[in-house]
Design an enzyme around this catalytic site. Sequence first.
Site, short mmCIF file in Angstrom:
data_model
loop_
_atom_site.label_atom_id
_atom_site.label_comp_id
_atom_site.label_asym_id
_atom_site.label_seq_id
_atom_site.Cartn_x
_atom_site.Cartn_y
_atom_site.Cartn_z
N SER A 1 42.28 22.64 74.23
CA SER A 1 40.96 22.86 74.67
C SER A 1 39.90 23.65 73.55
O SER A 1 40.04 23.29 72.36
CB SER A 1 40.66 23.30 76.04
OG SER A 1 39.59 23.15 76.42
N ASP B 1 33.50 21.33 72.91
CA ASP B 1 34.73 22.17 72.59
C ASP B 1 35.74 21.05 72.11
O ASP B 1 35.46 19.94 71.88
CB ASP B 1 35.39 22.95 73.59
CG ASP B 1 36.07 22.22 74.74
OD1 ASP B 1 35.59 20.88 75.05
OD2 ASP B 1 36.62 22.70 75.45
#
Length: 448
Positions: free
Chosen positions: A102, A241
């Site tokens: 992530s 992200d």
Amino acid sequence: MRKLFGTDGVRGTANTPPMTADMALRLGAAVGRYFRREAGGVHRVVIGKDTRLSGYMFENALTAGLTSTGMNVLLLGPVPTPAVGMMTRTMRADLGVMISASHNPAQDNGIKFFGPDGFKLSDEAEAEIEALVASGVDPAQAKHIGRAKRIDDARFRYGERVKASLPRDLRLDGLKVVLDCANGAAHRTAPEVLWELGAEVIAIGASPDGHNINQGCGSTHPDAAAAAVVAHGADAGIALDGDADRVVVIDETGKVADGDQILALLAARMAATGTLTGGALVATVMSNLGLERHLQGQGLRLERTAVGDRYVVERMREGGFNLGGEQSGHIVMTDHATTGDGLMAGLHVLAEMQRAGQRASELCHRFDPVPQLLQNVRYTAGQTPLEMPPVRDAIAGAEAALQGQGRLLIRKSGTEPLIRVMAECEDETLLRDTVAGVVSAVETAVAG
């Protein structure tokens, strides 16, 4: 008790336990056995990844483990995390896997699992898979070994699904948008989607090299996108992200709107159109007190959960709510997706700009946040600083100091070896002193 899994799957530094090729192989075999409960029939799993160099290693190891138990593997390549949730359902797979850490730096990686319904696994399911990892599983007979196949159009399928979440007649013509893809999984999909909807796109963070994901860019480092918005005279900026399940929005002045502000905007729009179910949205204990007060003023509720977007989703499903998320930028719209989708949320903000004819600065500042301070203290494996008496005393003293004036939240990160110390208080001097006292106690405990 889960030891291998954290808040969002298994995560750590690549080639360091638990994020090794051997563990990925064992995880693949264990989760393959868990989802292939009966001997007959066709069983399939979809695997996506972000742009980290180590993704190739983990993709191959997981494929070996899964095919050894008879699962057929469909390899999606680099796609956003929400694409894996979507493709698990649309391809009628028994399981979905996303290889990503992530928002973490490139040296880290992680493995997240989705069930056949496209939602992330429960704590109970993860505990059972951990038990299978520990005990080992018997491989399938040679004639039942699974196959692996690459799916070349996964990002296009996902892009179409994201666009379909907007009204068919809505276009983004006339909007100039800076799009920061964090050198991650959405570096091709996101610019294509915005361009196809008519926006003028200025893409940054769209040249991954295996090492630069989240490096000085993306939702955790929005300064580059903010500077680009101002420099190009853009109407807005969207910063994703590394796996595109988070987003922050930047207005035309360069000011950043976090997940709380985005949730407030979407909640207001959905409430006005009668599409917000349950009269509430779901967020975590980290969301600002200002959001809660703002929603109350609108006649809406804030339901809080533990930190982690899957806990948000679990509460949404339990209560029948269709909007939730995290201050960090996970925005979950279960009418359209099974997990946080940064690109989708960003599109809905742009759509509201077009519908309302208002600037981003007018739409994305919904409330004044209560002063909030978050500091992290890193510790090493095996340490338990929160259990040490001096730290407990410091926390008790801080809670007493904030009594009736604010709130304190101390927790271990579920994705990194960090103790997170967060407080909210209108008195900023008291806020700083309170957090500093707890941080000092934790640092002393870790150093000792």
